[in-house]
Design a protein around this motif. Sequence first.
Motif, mmCIF file in Angstrom:
data_model
loop_
_atom_site.group_PDB
_atom_site.id
_atom_site.type_symbol
_atom_site.label_atom_id
_atom_site.label_comp_id
_atom_site.label_asym_id
_atom_site.label_seq_id
_atom_site.Cartn_x
_atom_site.Cartn_y
_atom_site.Cartn_z
ATOM 1 N N TYR A 109 -13.398 3.063 31.242
ATOM 2 C CA TYR A 109 -13.405 4.491 30.929
ATOM 3 C C TYR A 109 -14.649 4.806 30.122
ATOM 4 C CZ TYR A 109 -11.535 2.952 26.434
ATOM 5 O OH TYR A 109 -11.342 2.306 25.242
ATOM 6 N N ASP A 110 -15.036 6.065 30.166
ATOM 7 C CA ASP A 110 -16.148 6.583 29.366
ATOM 8 C C ASP A 110 -15.684 7.855 28.687
ATOM 9 O OD1 ASP A 110 -18.286 4.724 29.973
ATOM 10 O OD2 ASP A 110 -18.296 5.573 31.995
ATOM 11 N N GLU A 111 -16.120 8.045 27.464
ATOM 12 C CA GLU A 111 -15.869 9.275 26.717
ATOM 13 C C GLU A 111 -17.152 9.627 25.986
ATOM 14 O OE1 GLU A 111 -12.006 9.879 24.517
ATOM 15 O OE2 GLU A 111 -11.928 7.719 24.810
ATOM 16 N N SER A 112 -17.346 10.895 25.711
ATOM 17 C CA SER A 112 -18.501 11.296 24.912
ATOM 18 C C SER A 112 -18.153 12.575 24.174
ATOM 19 C CB SER A 112 -19.733 11.501 25.794
ATOM 20 O OG SER A 112 -19.482 12.523 26.739
ATOM 21 N N GLY A 113 -18.963 12.876 23.173
ATOM 22 C CA GLY A 113 -18.742 14.083 22.390
ATOM 23 C C GLY A 113 -19.677 14.118 21.203
ATOM 24 N N THR A 114 -19.372 15.004 20.278
ATOM 25 C CA THR A 114 -20.153 15.096 19.043
ATOM 26 C C THR A 114 -19.206 15.085 17.858
ATOM 27 O OG1 THR A 114 -20.143 17.510 19.162
ATOM 28 C CG2 THR A 114 -22.062 16.390 20.090
ATOM 29 N N ALA A 115 -19.720 14.585 16.764
ATOM 30 C CA ALA A 115 -18.970 14.577 15.507
ATOM 31 C C ALA A 115 -19.823 15.307 14.471
ATOM 32 C CB ALA A 115 -18.691 13.154 15.065
ATOM 33 N N VAL A 116 -19.287 16.362 13.896
ATOM 34 C CA VAL A 116 -20.000 17.153 12.900
ATOM 35 C C VAL A 116 -19.754 16.553 11.520
ATOM 36 C CG1 VAL A 116 -20.214 19.449 11.864
ATOM 37 C CG2 VAL A 116 -19.746 19.214 14.316
ATOM 38 N N GLY A 117 -20.797 16.432 10.725
ATOM 39 C CA GLY A 117 -20.670 15.898 9.371
ATOM 40 C C GLY A 117 -20.358 14.414 9.338
ATOM 41 N N ALA A 118 -20.739 13.682 10.373
ATOM 42 C CA ALA A 118 -20.420 12.257 10.472
ATOM 43 C C ALA A 118 -21.285 11.422 9.530
ATOM 44 C CB ALA A 118 -20.616 11.776 11.900
ATOM 45 N N THR A 119 -20.652 10.444 8.909
ATOM 46 C CA THR A 119 -21.347 9.454 8.088
ATOM 47 C C THR A 119 -20.741 8.094 8.428
ATOM 48 O OG1 THR A 119 -19.791 9.478 6.231
ATOM 49 C CG2 THR A 119 -21.581 11.105 6.167
ATOM 50 N N CYS A 120 -21.318 7.055 7.876
ATOM 51 C CA CYS A 120 -20.779 5.712 8.101
ATOM 52 C C CYS A 120 -19.358 5.567 7.573
ATOM 53 C CB CYS A 120 -21.682 4.672 7.442
ATOM 54 S SG CYS A 120 -23.194 4.348 8.373
ATOM 55 N N THR A 121 -18.993 6.331 6.566
ATOM 56 C CA THR A 121 -17.656 6.200 5.979
ATOM 57 C C THR A 121 -16.682 7.259 6.476
ATOM 58 O OG1 THR A 121 -18.344 7.476 4.050
ATOM 59 C CG2 THR A 121 -18.516 5.071 3.900
ATOM 60 N N SER A 122 -17.152 8.173 7.315
ATOM 61 C CA SER A 122 -16.238 9.212 7.814
ATOM 62 C C SER A 122 -16.404 9.423 9.311
ATOM 63 C CB SER A 122 -16.508 10.531 7.088
ATOM 64 O OG SER A 122 -17.771 11.054 7.491
ATOM 65 N N LEU A 123 -16.751 8.367 10.044
ATOM 66 C CA LEU A 123 -17.079 8.574 11.446
ATOM 67 C C LEU A 123 -15.884 8.827 12.327
ATOM 68 C CD1 LEU A 123 -17.429 5.802 13.761
ATOM 69 C CD2 LEU A 123 -17.758 4.982 11.463
ATOM 70 N N LEU A 124 -14.711 8.399 11.969
ATOM 71 C CA LEU A 124 -13.526 8.642 12.784
ATOM 72 C C LEU A 124 -12.456 9.338 11.967
ATOM 73 C CD1 LEU A 124 -13.107 5.269 14.691
ATOM 74 C CD2 LEU A 124 -13.740 7.463 15.660
ATOM 75 N N SER A 125 -11.700 10.177 12.645
ATOM 76 C CA SER A 125 -10.575 10.824 11.985
ATOM 77 C C SER A 125 -9.439 10.929 12.990
ATOM 78 C CB SER A 125 -10.981 12.213 11.483
ATOM 79 O OG SER A 125 -11.398 13.013 12.574
ATOM 80 N N SER A 126 -8.264 11.214 12.494
ATOM 81 C CA SER A 126 -7.116 11.391 13.367
ATOM 82 C C SER A 126 -7.314 12.638 14.207
ATOM 83 C CB SER A 126 -5.845 11.496 12.537
ATOM 84 O OG SER A 126 -5.630 10.288 11.833
ATOM 85 N N GLY A 127 -6.698 12.670 15.380
ATOM 86 C CA GLY A 127 -6.819 13.835 16.248
ATOM 87 C C GLY A 127 -6.271 13.552 17.629
ATOM 88 N N ASP A 128 -6.436 14.531 18.515
ATOM 89 C CA ASP A 128 -5.934 14.438 19.877
ATOM 90 C C ASP A 128 -7.089 14.285 20.854
ATOM 91 O OD1 ASP A 128 -3.276 14.836 19.022
ATOM 92 O OD2 ASP A 128 -3.596 17.001 18.966
ATOM 93 N N GLY A 129 -6.798 13.690 22.000
ATOM 94 C CA GLY A 129 -7.830 13.518 23.008
ATOM 95 C C GLY A 129 -7.247 13.156 24.353
ATOM 96 N N THR A 130 -8.136 13.027 25.325
ATOM 97 C CA THR A 130 -7.770 12.628 26.678
ATOM 98 C C THR A 130 -8.828 11.671 27.185
ATOM 99 O OG1 THR A 130 -6.797 14.802 27.097
ATOM 100 C CG2 THR A 130 -7.271 13.459 29.009
ATOM 101 N N ARG A 131 -8.402 10.631 27.850
ATOM 102 C CA ARG A 131 -9.341 9.695 28.480
ATOM 103 C C ARG A 131 -8.801 9.339 29.853
ATOM 104 N NH1 ARG A 131 -8.693 4.816 24.406
ATOM 105 N NH2 ARG A 131 -10.260 6.082 23.403
ATOM 106 N N THR A 132 -9.708 9.096 30.785
ATOM 107 C CA THR A 132 -9.325 8.741 32.141
ATOM 108 C C THR A 132 -9.701 7.291 32.408
ATOM 109 O OG1 THR A 132 -9.595 11.007 32.901
ATOM 110 C CG2 THR A 132 -9.594 9.293 34.589
ATOM 111 N N PHE A 133 -8.692 6.473 32.663
ATOM 112 C CA PHE A 133 -8.913 5.081 33.034
ATOM 113 C C PHE A 133 -9.208 5.036 34.530
ATOM 114 C CE2 PHE A 133 -5.522 4.756 29.676
ATOM 115 C CZ PHE A 133 -6.364 4.355 28.656
ATOM 116 N N ARG A 134 -10.237 4.301 34.923
ATOM 117 C CA ARG A 134 -10.587 4.077 36.333
ATOM 118 C C ARG A 134 -10.245 2.628 36.646
ATOM 119 N NH1 ARG A 134 -11.334 9.204 38.048
ATOM 120 N NH2 ARG A 134 -12.659 10.296 36.591
#
Length: 182
Positions: free
Chosen positions: A85-110
């Motif tokens: 699978y591939d996903e892409s996007g942007t993260a606003v205000g991202a730093t090394c210590t805040s790069l991921l947060s909880s949330g919802d998403g969709t991904r397609t497995f091939r």
Amino acid sequence: MSPRRTARGSGRSAPAVLLAMTVLVTAGLSLLPASVARAAPLQVCTLQEDIVYQPPLTNTPQTVAFAVHGRLTACTDGSAPTGWYDESGTAVGATCTSLLSSGDGTRTFRWSSGEHSTFAYHRVVNRVAGYIQVIATGSIQDGRYQGLPAVSQGLGLQPDPLACAGGGVTRLTAPGTLTIGI
């Protein structure tokens, strides 16, 4: 050369990384509802994610584009033994210590069978003992395995603090598992 953190390059031994993964994945499974955690899975795969950031992650908040490529291997369903699978996007205000947060998403497995599975999920992120644990829990919305619950779990090292203070981190990796029909 872009900074890349792996268990080998971190100074941590492979058994220590595997033990940490086992503890964190087990802890993550305890977050699942009892009705989800009791069924026998139809598909279990080894997962390897590679995430690329542009511009590199640093300690200064910035908007960062990311691209994720996930490889699914050693899958238990013999008619779909591998996938990606591939996903892409942007993260606003991202730093090394805040790069991921909880949330919802969709991904397609091939799948190697030529089929796909669309996974709608809610992601929970934990930072524990130098690792980032990501647990995505949801269900397959269409395609192969439609209607079945699924969990994707990954565990990667947190970004290198020295690289974050300097030129930044352009790539992270995270091994894990995908379980469908749990």
